[in-house]
Write an enzyme that holds these catalytic residues in place. Structure first.
Site, mmCIF file in Angstrom:
data_model
loop_
_atom_site.group_PDB
_atom_site.id
_atom_site.type_symbol
_atom_site.label_atom_id
_atom_site.label_comp_id
_atom_site.label_asym_id
_atom_site.label_seq_id
_atom_site.Cartn_x
_atom_site.Cartn_y
_atom_site.Cartn_z
ATOM 1 N N PRO A 2 -47.842 -9.985 45.325
ATOM 2 C CA PRO A 2 -46.599 -8.244 45.345
ATOM 3 C C PRO A 2 -46.242 -7.810 43.722
ATOM 4 C CG PRO A 2 -45.750 -11.356 46.332
ATOM 5 C CD PRO A 2 -47.273 -10.960 45.354
ATOM 6 N N GLU A 3 -45.872 -6.660 44.339
ATOM 7 C CA GLU A 3 -46.225 -5.823 42.547
ATOM 8 C C GLU A 3 -44.711 -5.957 42.507
ATOM 9 O OE1 GLU A 3 -48.511 -3.140 42.573
ATOM 10 O OE2 GLU A 3 -49.526 -3.957 43.870
ATOM 11 N N LYS A 51 -42.581 -9.565 37.865
ATOM 12 C CA LYS A 51 -43.124 -10.477 39.197
ATOM 13 C C LYS A 51 -42.306 -11.319 39.451
ATOM 14 C CE LYS A 51 -47.483 -8.225 39.237
ATOM 15 N NZ LYS A 51 -48.754 -8.136 39.644
ATOM 16 N N ARG A 258 -60.531 -9.157 41.103
ATOM 17 C CA ARG A 258 -59.304 -8.468 42.093
ATOM 18 C C ARG A 258 -59.848 -6.864 42.582
ATOM 19 N NH1 ARG A 258 -54.124 -9.424 40.659
ATOM 20 N NH2 ARG A 258 -53.979 -8.616 42.854
#
Length: 270
Positions: A2-3, A51, A258
């Site tokens: 999640p951002e 985060k 990523r």
């Protein structure tokens, strides 16, 4: 993963539901903290920090990180017994906090721990300025990024020690909007202050949306992104086909590589 805007929104929802409320049940389902019980205590506040999610209760902090699969869900408090309406399997629940009206359940949390408030810096003290925090400091973020001018900008943006809140979607979109390949060095970014300012603006404009958009278009499907997830699709700016690869971070060798996406015509790269 999640951002920062997703975590900010989760903290907002949890704060609305729990802040100022007395806990009637507290079940932390991780071995190290299974005996911790805040039943009877009042939740003072819920905050996000990059985060990370922080719940302040009775001089302590329930610290959680969503990691890849985690989420906090809110349900009406059940009269008794396990609720049949949880949207995820019960065995994935890592925390259950219940007031008279609401049950907050943390599923598949990447991290769950309880810290004394005085030890909070051990959990988040390493983070750079929080893009959605009250103490946002663009100059400090710039100094941290420029401390390693030869590092790839795509890696530097993801490093929460530089600035907190950017995930892989924003990393790719910011590189496109700044016309730089993710593998280009920090020093090669033509206008780094503008990139940092744009990061702040993108997270701010999306923090209250359930579906984000970085293009200004509809917050759904291909219209919501410039390059992220659009490998093989034509660039919205020039028509060239968007490319995809993966990028590992030598600074964190245990982390998985990523995804990166870029336009070969719009983005200058090595």
């Amino acid at each position: 993963m999640p951002e920062g805007d997703t975590v900010w929104r989760a903290a907002k929802d949890l704060r609305t539901a729990l802040a100022g409320q007395r806990l009637l049940a507290c079940d932390l389902r991780v071995p190290a903290f299974a005996t911790v019980d805040f039943t009877g205590s009042v939740v003072q506040s819920v905050q996000s920090c990059g985060k990370h999610l922080l719940m302040f209760v009775d001089g302590h902090v329930i610290h959680s990180h969503l990691s890849m699969e985690g989420r906090w869900d809110l349900y009406p408090a059940p009269a008794s017994g396990p609720p049949p309406h949880w949207r995820r399997p019960a065995h994935t629940a890592r925390a259950v906090l219940r007031t008279g009206d609401v049950e907050a359940v943390g599923f598949s949390l990447g991290l769950l721990e309880v810290l004394p408030e005085t030890g909070l810096s051990n959990a988040v003290g390493h983070l750079g300025p929080d893009l959605l925090g009250p103490g946002w400091d663009a100059d400090q973020a710039l100094r941290r990024l420029l401390a390693e001018p030869e590092r790839a900008i795509g890696l530097a943006l993801l490093d929460q020690r530089n600035l907190a809140g950017i995930g892989n979607i924003y990393r790719n979109e910011l590189c496109f909007l700044s016309r730089v390949h993710p593998a280009a060095t920090v020093a090669e970014v033509q206008d780094l202050p503008r990139m940092v300012e744009l990061a702040k603006r993108l997270l701010e404009v999306n923090k209250n949306r359930s579906q984000r958009s970085t293009t200004g278009g509809p917050a759904r499907g291909e219209a919501a992104s410039w390059v992220y997830g659009l490998a093989g699709k034509p660039c919205k700016r020039c028509g060239a086909l968007i490319r995809h690869a993966t990028m590992a971070d030598p600074a964190f060798p245990s982390w998985a590589a990523r995804d990166i996406y870029w336009c070969p015509r719009c983005q200058v790269g090595p």
